[in-house]
Design a protein around this motif. Structure first.
Motif, PDB file in Angstrom:
ATOM      1  N   SER A  99      73.307  18.458 112.385  1.00 18.67           N
ATOM      2  CA  SER A  99      74.782  18.440 112.757  1.00 18.67           C
ATOM      3  C   SER A  99      75.668  18.619 111.919  1.00 18.67           C
ATOM      4  CB  SER A  99      74.068  17.438 113.873  1.00 18.67           C
ATOM      5  OG  SER A  99      75.950  17.368 113.672  1.00 18.67           O
ATOM      6  N   CYS A 100      77.188  19.660 111.798  1.00 22.43           N
ATOM      7  CA  CYS A 100      77.900  19.704 111.166  1.00 22.43           C
ATOM      8  C   CYS A 100      79.231  18.828 111.411  1.00 22.43           C
ATOM      9  CB  CYS A 100      78.159  20.480 110.727  1.00 22.43           C
ATOM     10  SG  CYS A 100      77.883  22.128 111.257  1.00 22.43           S
ATOM     11  N   ASN A 101      80.133  18.154 111.375  1.00 19.60           N
ATOM     12  CA  ASN A 101      81.307  18.279 111.455  1.00 19.60           C
ATOM     13  C   ASN A 101      82.640  19.563 110.523  1.00 19.60           C
ATOM     14  OD1 ASN A 101      80.752  15.724 113.723  1.00 19.60           O
ATOM     15  ND2 ASN A 101      79.914  15.231 111.822  1.00 19.60           N
ATOM     16  N   VAL A 102      82.926  19.785 111.034  1.00 21.83           N
ATOM     17  CA  VAL A 102      83.420  20.160 110.073  1.00 21.83           C
ATOM     18  C   VAL A 102      85.563  20.350 109.760  1.00 21.83           C
ATOM     19  CG1 VAL A 102      84.085  23.228 108.851  1.00 21.83           C
ATOM     20  CG2 VAL A 102      81.804  22.824 110.346  1.00 21.83           C
ATOM     21  N   ILE A 103      85.671  20.562 108.908  1.00 19.13           N
ATOM     22  CA  ILE A 103      87.156  20.540 108.193  1.00 19.13           C
ATOM     23  C   ILE A 103      87.519  21.117 107.783  1.00 19.13           C
ATOM     24  CG2 ILE A 103      88.984  18.858 107.696  1.00 19.13           C
ATOM     25  CD1 ILE A 103      87.501  16.714 108.685  1.00 19.13           C
TER      26      ILE A 103
END
Length: 134
Positions: A99-103
């Motif tokens: 799972s990834c959270n991208v900014i």
């Protein structure tokens, strides 16, 4: 300086770099008691202010969090209107159950993944970069 827009070039040259430390996402009503230098990222939502902080800073401030992350920076200056970069690498990470959270920052894209997946994410992204042909 204009960022890169060519998807093939973005993927092949993205060079993922694992930042030192552990990071957390937390939410607060106000940032009055938090020094600006300690905030990695801030986003205002209707329900509260989402912050990304070093884990030890959040612990020192007694802030609650649920997700402990590793921070990976893609070391290519991507254009904010480049098309497809996030879709390609997030799909590849999903294939590996990451799972990834991208900014997106002005210069680089930043990916936050579970700490247990930090090194694995680097391997997956490097492999993608080396074998991507567009």
């Amino acid at each position: 300086m204009t960022g890169e827009k060519n998807l093939t070039s973005l993927i092949q040259k993205m060079t993922p770099e694992l930042q030192l430390g552990e990071y957390v996402f937390t939410t607060v009503k106000t940032t009055d008691q938090i020094e600006r230098k300690d905030i990695i990222c801030e986003f205002r939502e209707q329900e509260g202010i989402t912050l990304i902080l070093r884990r030890e800073k959040a612990d020192n401030l007694n802030l609650k969090y649920e997700f402990i992350a590793s921070w990976i920076t893609l070391k290519i200056h991507s254009s904010l209107d480049a098309i497809g970069l996030t879709a390609i690498f997030s799909s590849e990470l999903a294939k590996h159950e990451i799972s990834c959270n991208v900014i997106a920052g002005y210069y680089h894209d930043h990916i936050f993944v579970n700490t247990k997946d930090g090194e694995k994410t680097i391997e997956v992204l490097k492999n993608l970069s080396q074998h991507y042909i567009g």
